[in-house]
Structures are given as structure tokens and as C-alpha cells.
Design an enzyme around this catalytic site. Sequence first.
Site, PDB file in Angstrom:
ATOM      1  N   GLY A 138       2.047   4.836   3.588  1.00  0.00           N
ATOM      2  CA  GLY A 138       2.911   3.941   2.807  1.00  0.00           C
ATOM      3  C   GLY A 138       3.772   4.720   1.822  1.00  0.00           C
ATOM      4  O   GLY A 138       4.975   4.448   1.685  1.00  0.00           O
TER       5      GLY A 138
ATOM      6  N   GLY B 147       0.825  -1.219   0.000  1.00  0.00           N
ATOM      7  CA  GLY B 147       0.000   0.000   0.000  1.00  0.00           C
ATOM      8  C   GLY B 147       0.852   1.258   0.000  1.00  0.00           C
ATOM      9  O   GLY B 147       0.591   2.197   0.749  1.00  0.00           O
ATOM     10  N   ALA B 148       1.857   1.282  -0.903  1.00  0.00           N
ATOM     11  CA  ALA B 148       2.810   2.412  -0.894  1.00  0.00           C
ATOM     12  C   ALA B 148       2.425   3.509  -1.877  1.00  0.00           C
ATOM     13  O   ALA B 148       3.213   4.413  -2.131  1.00  0.00           O
ATOM     14  CB  ALA B 148       4.211   1.888  -1.221  1.00  0.00           C
ATOM     15  N   ASN B 149       1.200   3.432  -2.431  1.00  0.00           N
ATOM     16  CA  ASN B 149       0.840   4.426  -3.446  1.00  0.00           C
ATOM     17  C   ASN B 149       0.223   5.699  -2.869  1.00  0.00           C
ATOM     18  O   ASN B 149      -0.007   6.658  -3.611  1.00  0.00           O
ATOM     19  CB  ASN B 149      -0.111   3.823  -4.484  1.00  0.00           C
ATOM     20  CG  ASN B 149      -1.360   3.255  -3.869  1.00  0.00           C
ATOM     21  OD1 ASN B 149      -1.342   2.138  -3.361  1.00  0.00           O
ATOM     22  ND2 ASN B 149      -2.439   4.019  -3.847  1.00  0.00           N
TER      23      ASN B 149
ATOM     24  N   SER C 136      -2.824  -0.160  14.837  1.00  0.00           N
ATOM     25  CA  SER C 136      -3.443   1.118  15.210  1.00  0.00           C
ATOM     26  C   SER C 136      -3.783   1.034  16.693  1.00  0.00           C
ATOM     27  O   SER C 136      -4.045  -0.060  17.212  1.00  0.00           O
ATOM     28  CB  SER C 136      -4.727   1.304  14.398  1.00  0.00           C
ATOM     29  OG  SER C 136      -5.576   2.235  15.011  1.00  0.00           O
TER      30      SER C 136
ATOM     31  N   GLY D 182      -0.788   8.004   1.173  1.00  0.00           N
ATOM     32  CA  GLY D 182      -0.788   8.053   2.637  1.00  0.00           C
ATOM     33  C   GLY D 182       0.537   7.695   3.298  1.00  0.00           C
ATOM     34  O   GLY D 182       1.621   8.055   2.821  1.00  0.00           O
TER      35      GLY D 182
ATOM     36  N   TYR E  73     -12.882  -2.967  11.998  1.00  0.00           N
ATOM     37  CA  TYR E  73     -11.534  -2.384  11.855  1.00  0.00           C
ATOM     38  C   TYR E  73     -10.697  -2.711  13.093  1.00  0.00           C
ATOM     39  O   TYR E  73      -9.571  -3.198  12.976  1.00  0.00           O
ATOM     40  CB  TYR E  73     -11.625  -0.875  11.650  1.00  0.00           C
ATOM     41  CG  TYR E  73     -10.269  -0.210  11.482  1.00  0.00           C
ATOM     42  CD1 TYR E  73      -9.518  -0.386  10.322  1.00  0.00           C
ATOM     43  CD2 TYR E  73      -9.731   0.593  12.496  1.00  0.00           C
ATOM     44  CE1 TYR E  73      -8.266   0.211  10.168  1.00  0.00           C
ATOM     45  CE2 TYR E  73      -8.485   1.197  12.357  1.00  0.00           C
ATOM     46  CZ  TYR E  73      -7.758   1.000  11.189  1.00  0.00           C
ATOM     47  OH  TYR E  73      -6.511   1.598  11.052  1.00  0.00           O
TER      48      TYR E  73
HETATM   49  N1  LIG Z   1      -4.255   7.376   8.935  1.00  0.00           N
HETATM   50  C1  LIG Z   1      -4.409   7.073  10.211  1.00  0.00           C
HETATM   51  O1  LIG Z   1      -4.878   7.902  11.023  1.00  0.00           O
HETATM   52  C2  LIG Z   1      -3.994   5.735  10.735  1.00  0.00           C
HETATM   53  C3  LIG Z   1      -4.048   5.530  12.121  1.00  0.00           C
HETATM   54  C4  LIG Z   1      -3.686   4.281  12.621  1.00  0.00           C
HETATM   55  C5  LIG Z   1      -3.292   3.283  11.760  1.00  0.00           C
HETATM   56  N2  LIG Z   1      -3.262   3.507  10.414  1.00  0.00           N
HETATM   57  C6  LIG Z   1      -2.844   2.386   9.541  1.00  0.00           C
HETATM   58  O2  LIG Z   1      -1.851   2.852   8.650  1.00  0.00           O
HETATM   59  C7  LIG Z   1      -1.890   2.087   7.438  1.00  0.00           C
HETATM   60  C8  LIG Z   1      -1.868   3.027   6.249  1.00  0.00           C
HETATM   61  O3  LIG Z   1      -3.034   3.815   6.294  1.00  0.00           O
HETATM   62  P1  LIG Z   1      -3.172   5.234   5.554  1.00  0.00           P
HETATM   63  O4  LIG Z   1      -3.734   6.169   6.546  1.00  0.00           O
HETATM   64  O5  LIG Z   1      -1.944   5.573   4.836  1.00  0.00           O
HETATM   65  O6  LIG Z   1      -4.351   4.873   4.533  1.00  0.00           O
HETATM   66  P2  LIG Z   1      -4.491   5.058   2.953  1.00  0.00           P
HETATM   67  O7  LIG Z   1      -3.959   6.381   2.535  1.00  0.00           O
HETATM   68  O8  LIG Z   1      -5.909   4.725   2.635  1.00  0.00           O
HETATM   69  O9  LIG Z   1      -3.540   3.899   2.387  1.00  0.00           O
HETATM   70  C9  LIG Z   1      -3.955   2.569   2.433  1.00  0.00           C
HETATM   71  C10 LIG Z   1      -3.180   1.795   1.396  1.00  0.00           C
HETATM   72  O10 LIG Z   1      -3.643   0.433   1.444  1.00  0.00           O
HETATM   73  C11 LIG Z   1      -3.877   0.008   0.111  1.00  0.00           C
HETATM   74  N3  LIG Z   1      -4.831  -1.087   0.005  1.00  0.00           N
HETATM   75  C12 LIG Z   1      -6.125  -1.121   0.354  1.00  0.00           C
HETATM   76  N4  LIG Z   1      -6.665  -2.289  -0.017  1.00  0.00           N
HETATM   77  C13 LIG Z   1      -5.681  -3.012  -0.613  1.00  0.00           C
HETATM   78  C14 LIG Z   1      -5.608  -4.286  -1.222  1.00  0.00           C
HETATM   79  N5  LIG Z   1      -6.691  -5.073  -1.352  1.00  0.00           N
HETATM   80  N6  LIG Z   1      -4.428  -4.709  -1.722  1.00  0.00           N
HETATM   81  C15 LIG Z   1      -3.330  -3.925  -1.661  1.00  0.00           C
HETATM   82  N7  LIG Z   1      -3.329  -2.690  -1.120  1.00  0.00           N
HETATM   83  C16 LIG Z   1      -4.507  -2.242  -0.601  1.00  0.00           C
HETATM   84  C17 LIG Z   1      -4.414   1.255  -0.584  1.00  0.00           C
HETATM   85  O11 LIG Z   1      -4.381   1.083  -1.994  1.00  0.00           O
HETATM   86  P3  LIG Z   1      -5.462   1.857  -2.940  1.00  0.00           P
HETATM   87  O12 LIG Z   1      -5.100   3.287  -2.929  1.00  0.00           O
HETATM   88  O13 LIG Z   1      -5.302   1.187  -4.261  1.00  0.00           O
HETATM   89  O14 LIG Z   1      -6.797   1.601  -2.305  1.00  0.00           O
HETATM   90  C18 LIG Z   1      -3.442   2.286  -0.047  1.00  0.00           C
HETATM   91  O15 LIG Z   1      -2.256   2.233  -0.770  1.00  0.00           O
HETATM   92  C19 LIG Z   1      -3.136   1.197   7.527  1.00  0.00           C
HETATM   93  O16 LIG Z   1      -2.758  -0.107   7.902  1.00  0.00           O
HETATM   94  C20 LIG Z   1      -3.946   1.833   8.650  1.00  0.00           C
HETATM   95  O17 LIG Z   1      -4.751   0.907   9.320  1.00  0.00           O
HETATM   96  C21 LIG Z   1      -3.597   4.710   9.880  1.00  0.00           C
END
Ligand SMILES: NC(=O)c1ccc[n+]([C@@H]2O[C@H](COP(=O)([O-])OP(=O)(O)OC[C@H]3O[C@@H](n4cnc5c(N)ncnc54)[C@H](OP(=O)(O)O)[C@@H]3O)[C@@H](O)[C@H]2O)c1
Length: 318
Positions: free
Chosen positions: A50, A44-46, A173, A48, A198
Site C-alpha cells: 500500500g 492500508g497505505a502505511n 492473492s 508494504g 486467509y
Molecule cells: N505480501 C505478499 O506476499 C502478498 C501476496 C498476495 C497478496 N497480498 C495482499 O496485498 C495486500 C497488502 O499486503 P502487504 O503485503 O503490503 O501487507 P502489510 O505490509 O501487512 O500491509 C497491510 C496493511 O493493511 C492494514 N490493515 C490491517 N488491518 C487493518 C484494519 N483493521 N484497518 C485498516 N487497515 C488495516 C495494515 O495497517 P497496520 O500497519 O496498522 O496494521 C497495513 O497498512 C493485502 O491485501 C494482502 O492480502 C500480499
Amino acid sequence: MAWWKICVVAGGYVLLMIIRRITRQRRLCKSPETMKGKTAIITGANCGIGEATALEMAKRHARVILACRDEQKAEDAVKYIRRNTSNGELIVRKLDLASLASVRAFCGKILEEERHIDVLVNNAGVFQSLYGKTEDGFEMQMGVNHFGHFLLTNLLLDRLKESAPSRIIVVSSSLHKGGIIKFDDLNSEKGYDKKKGYSNSKLANCLFSRELSQRIKGTGVNVYCVSPGFCPATSLGRHVMSGFVRTLLTPVVVLLGLKTSEEGCQTIIYCTVASELADVTDGYFASCRQEPWSEAAGDLGAAKKLWELSEKMTGMIA
Ligand SMILES: NC(=O)c1ccc[n+]([C@@H]2O[C@H](COP(=O)([O-])OP(=O)(O)OC[C@H]3O[C@@H](n4cnc5c(N)ncnc54)[C@H](OP(=O)(O)O)[C@@H]3O)[C@@H](O)[C@H]2O)c1
């Protein structure tokens, strides 16, 4: 508007910016280590956290494999990273964690191509999606956040061991604290609550990371479970708010001093590079420091049971 009002608004803004600058410095990983010669896989490096992790690792001269389900989005992320650094190497590979066949195909290609895997970051995640199922019939949040990463890690484990010392970072999280593992209904077929779904999947991340670290103790592969903190301006909220609201969040994040993606990835970077963590495994990390495991993540019996069930459900054992 009277001059004094303009001065108060401008003064308030300057003060906010100063506070933001100070808090930002405190949030950054202080470890100076380079990643030259290291290969890292980030799911998921595209976008946020990642994408921010990939940028930070590239800055540190790593060879970074962006494991993403949408190759075009991943190429756009590469362009963004290249606008910010010319260091490191960036490689895009397709990985859809909602398909065990895709996980197997990804690992097959990686094992063919990569002689070393020094770092694996299980970052991809789905947050509070409506009830849906993966290709293999898992509830979507549990399927992507836990089962997909479970199989991925296991299929890459021998190469990580051969590359030791190496590190696995599991992105969980703090919301895992409200989670439970419903052993009789892992896919929420008897009832589904998207918030609990979640939390449950993020608790599964913690329990997976605990059992994994026990199973591979002594192999030179360390496991770190990370809570990145609240970063509201990523795409994570896509299932709970519109794109327009999420766009408005970006200036709000800056004004209120909330975490950006760049700040959110710092604990992942810390666990990846910090030399003082060379002998640490089975740890939970937030804000670039180790914290005690929560009560929910302390249930090692549940961790073992979840592992055994996951082996069967992902087809790793008959
Ligand atoms: N943001 C926060 O406040 C927060 C807080 C606590 C924990 N986290 C954790 O941090 C991590 C990153 O979250 P983020 O905030 O950066 O969210 P994000 O911007 O939505 O990034 C999520 C990534 O996961 C990918 N993904 C989703 N479904 C997938 C699949 N079936 N196969 C492969 N990749 C998939 C997405 O790809 P697409 O773009 O193609 O959908 C995107 O690259 C997550 O594990 C989240 O639970 C985040």
C-alpha cells in the site's frame, strides 16, 4: 581465504545483481500515464504494498488519500514518500476496517471533502491471524479483508460513478484458489483454520469484484482484481513470524530476486493507469497482465449469494 574463492563469491554476487536488475525491469509497469488531477484512496497505505502504491501514485502527480487505522504510522509513511518524491499531494485519513462505524465515519468525511474519487484501491489486509473478531463480530480476516472493504466500496460508489471514468482495484492473492465460501459459517464459528481463513477471505475479494463489476457495468467505473505476487518482506507475515525474522528477510529478498513491495505494487499501478484497460472490467491481473479467472472465482452464483449476504451482514439493507 584463497583468492580464487573470493573471486567466485564476488563473481556470483555480481551475476546475481545483474539477474536482479534484468528481472526488476521486467516487473515494472511500463505504462507511462500521469495521474495529474486524479484522486486516489488506498487502504492500508502505511506500509508494504500500500505504501509503495502511494509512492508510485505520488510520483505520477496524484492526490493520494492514505486510509489507515494508525494515523501516526500513516504520517511516517508520508515522510518516507516525501523523502522519495516531492510530486503529488498526500492526505492522511483514519480508517479501521475492523469497525463498520469507522468505515462509515471515514466515508462520511471523504464524501464531504472530496468532489472526485477517481481510484479506490482496496489493499489493506490481514494474513493468518489467530482467531479473533472485529468490532461487529466478524472473524478478523474475513471482516477486514472482505466485509470492511465491501461496505467502504458501496458507500463511496456514487462518488466513483460521478467521477467516471474511474477505477476500483481489489487486491486479492493467488492463494484465493484454495479458498471456499462457507455460506453457513462465514465467521468460522464452527471451526477455524488460519491458513484457510486467509484463502477464503481472498476468494471473497475475487467474488466481490466479479459481482460488483456486473452490477455497475455501463457506469464508467471499471473493476480490476489484482494478485500482487509473493512479496515476503512486507509486514503481512506479522502473525506468522517475528519482527526479527522479517528484518532478515529484506536482504534475502534482494539476494534471491524475490519481489519487493515496489515490485509488488506494479500490477495495481498498471490497472490504475493503463489506457489500454479503459474498456476492460471484471478482470483478474497478475504481473501486469490479464489472466483467466480461477475455477474458484468462476462461480458467479456464489458471487451473487455472497453479495446479498454481505449487504445484510454489514447493515446495508435490513
Ligand atoms: N505480501 C505478499 O506476499 C502478498 C501476496 C498476495 C497478496 N497480498 C495482499 O496485498 C495486500 C497488502 O499486503 P502487504 O503485503 O503490503 O501487507 P502489510 O505490509 O501487512 O500491509 C497491510 C496493511 O493493511 C492494514 N490493515 C490491517 N488491518 C487493518 C484494519 N483493521 N484497518 C485498516 N487497515 C488495516 C495494515 O495497517 P497496520 O500497519 O496498522 O496494521 C497495513 O497498512 C493485502 O491485501 C494482502 O492480502 C500480499
